[in-house]
Design a protein around this motif. Structure first.
Motif: not given
Length: 486
Positions: A210-215
């Motif tokens: 989820l952190v990666r999805q939000e950059g």
């Protein structure tokens, strides 16, 4: 000083079914401590603001152990929703107002050490990452989640073995199962994680995705020593990890000036203390906070549990529990020393001697074949072979008191309660039922009575009767010849 920007969450809720044990997995012991105790000890060195341990299986047993191991830690109960994500979410509820970093550890990874954890937290802070994963590079990554990095070196994703393609299976960097999160990252993303997966669990690793999805940034910190990441899931791994911990402990003491003749057969608990110039001989176990002073020689074939050994003492082929041995004392071989025993400087507990709840003074010796229980022995006493202090009257234990400079004969029985005064002596075979005054000689001698012909009469036809008859006949013939000569 307390690190007010760090909290630690230890995951200890699992049942550990592969251990096939009634004891919760995290309470199985290596190096003298439960698995979770090693994790808590390593974390405590970081001085976190809060330490929380999440429990579920055998909740009360594990919680009681945590209270003993780390009284400063708080226990968090996991509910019916399974998974590491849910465990951390519940622990986070008890960190209201905390806005630092959260270090998440597994309670079944006992080899992780304080230096590794400190470096891990420092790497997370230096990277300014939302999440940092501890990773390791291994020769055989089969069964582990692989770390797939992006062009910048950050973690792009974690791919589980069953989901990996051929290229991903070739990756040797694995997820070690320990993490540092910003607290705000966990608060933001944990509620969004579901249980729509094969195990119907709430996975903590989903936060990284989820952190990666939000950059956001997901970093990885590779440990130098892969063994610090080893977990315990069954008895085979328990013994392997125990062996690695013991090898680390033995090596540490060798570098501190202790001579260990055979590390492979020497076992030393992590809370044992050894001074320089101690010598540990093969097949020796030093357990439960045992302390050994310089110049002492322990072993071979010796087990000490919670003992204190003075400078220059020697303990050979013996078993001792919660006992104190003075400087230059000698013990063994084949002595059994039970709790409550104190042996003075230059004292001796010799071969095949059992001692329990007794004090033996400076320079005093119990050399061999004796039982000494509930006894106080003064200075420079020598007890003959086969001494027994009869301390139990079938209802109550009683004490024997033996003064200074007492010398006893062989095969004495001291029937407690009884006191032997300073400088007294006792004869061989004496049964001492009364107090002996200082300087007195105590005897219990019955006249010897010989019953002539008893063997021939009562054991006819035996070898003993035959040779006795022959000897008697020869003696009569000899007596007759002497009479004729006269």
């Amino acid at each position: 000083m307390t690190d007010n920007a760090l909290a630690v969450i230890v995951l200890a809720a699992g049942q550990g079914t592969r251990m096939k044990s009634s004891l919760p997995k995290v309470l199985h012991r290596i190096g003298g401590q439960p698995l979770v105790g090693h994790v808590l000890s390593a974390a405590a060195v970081l001085s976190p603001e809060r330490t929380l341990v999440v429990v579920r299986h055998e909740r009360d047993v594990v919680a009681a152990a945590i209270a003993d191991l780390a009284p400063e830690a708080s226990v968090v109960d996991q509910d019916e929703i399974p998974g590491t994500g849910r465990a951390v979410e519940l622990a986070l509820d008890q960190l209201a107002g905390f806005d630092g970093d959260v270090l998440v550890l597994s309670g079944d990874c006992p080899l992780v050490d304080a230096d590794t954890l400190a470096s891990f937290v420092a790497a997370h802070r230096a990277a300014d990452a939302a999440v940092t994963l501890m990773t390791a590079v291994v020769d055989d990554a089969n069964g582990y989640g692989r770390i797939v990095r992006d062009a910048g070196g950050d973690v792009a994703r974690i791919v589980e073995q069953k989901d990996a393609d051929d290229d991903e299976r070739a990756i040797r960097e694995i997820n070690a199962g320990m993490y540092v999160f910003r607290a705000e990252t966990l608060r933001t993303h944990l509620p969004a994680i579901g249980t729509d997966n094969a195990q119907a669990e709430k996975y903590l690793t989903d936060v990284a995705g989820l952190v990666r999805q939000e950059g956001g940034r997901v970093a990885a910190s590779v440990v130098d020593d892969v063994t610090v990441t080893f977990g315990v899931n069954d008895r085979v791994q328990l013994s392997e990890v125990g062996r690695l911990l013991n090898a680390r402990t033995v090596r540490r003491w060798q570098l501190e000036g202790v001579t260990v003749i055979d590390p492979a057969t020497t076992w030393i608990d992590v809370d044992v203390t050894l001074a320089p110039d101690v010598t540990v001989l093969p097949n020796t176990h030093l357990l439960r906070a045992t302390k050994v002073a310089g110049g002492a020689i322990i072993g071979p074939d010796t087990s000490l549990v919670g003992c204190e050994v003075g400078e220059g003492a020697t303990i050979t082929r013996s078993d001792a529990t919660f006992a104190v041995f003075g400087a230059k004392a000698t013990v063994g071989p084949f002595a059994y020393v039970r709790p409550g025993t104190e042996l003075g400087d230059k004292g001796k507990i010799g071969t095949f001697v059992e001692v329990k709840n007794s004090t033996i003074g400076e320079g005093s010796k119990v050399p061999h074949l004796s039982y000494i229980g509930d006894t106080t022995i003064g200075r420079h006493v020598n007890l003959g072979a086969g001494a027994i202090t009869a301390n139990y009257d079938d209802l109550t234990k009683h004490r024997t008191e033996i003064g200074d400079e007492v010398h006893s004969g062989s095969h004495n029985v001291f029937v407690a309660p009884v006191r032997i005064g300073d400088g007294a002596k006792t004869g061989a075979g004496a049964v001492i039922r009364k107090d002996v005054p200082a300087g007195a000689l105590a005897l219990s001698v019955a006249p010897q009575r010989n019953v002539e012909g008893w063997v021939e009469k009562n054991r006819p036809g035996t070898g003993a009767a035959d040779v006795a008859a022959q000897a008697r006949s020869a003696q009569k013939a000899d007596d007759g010849a002497q009479e004729e000569d006269r």
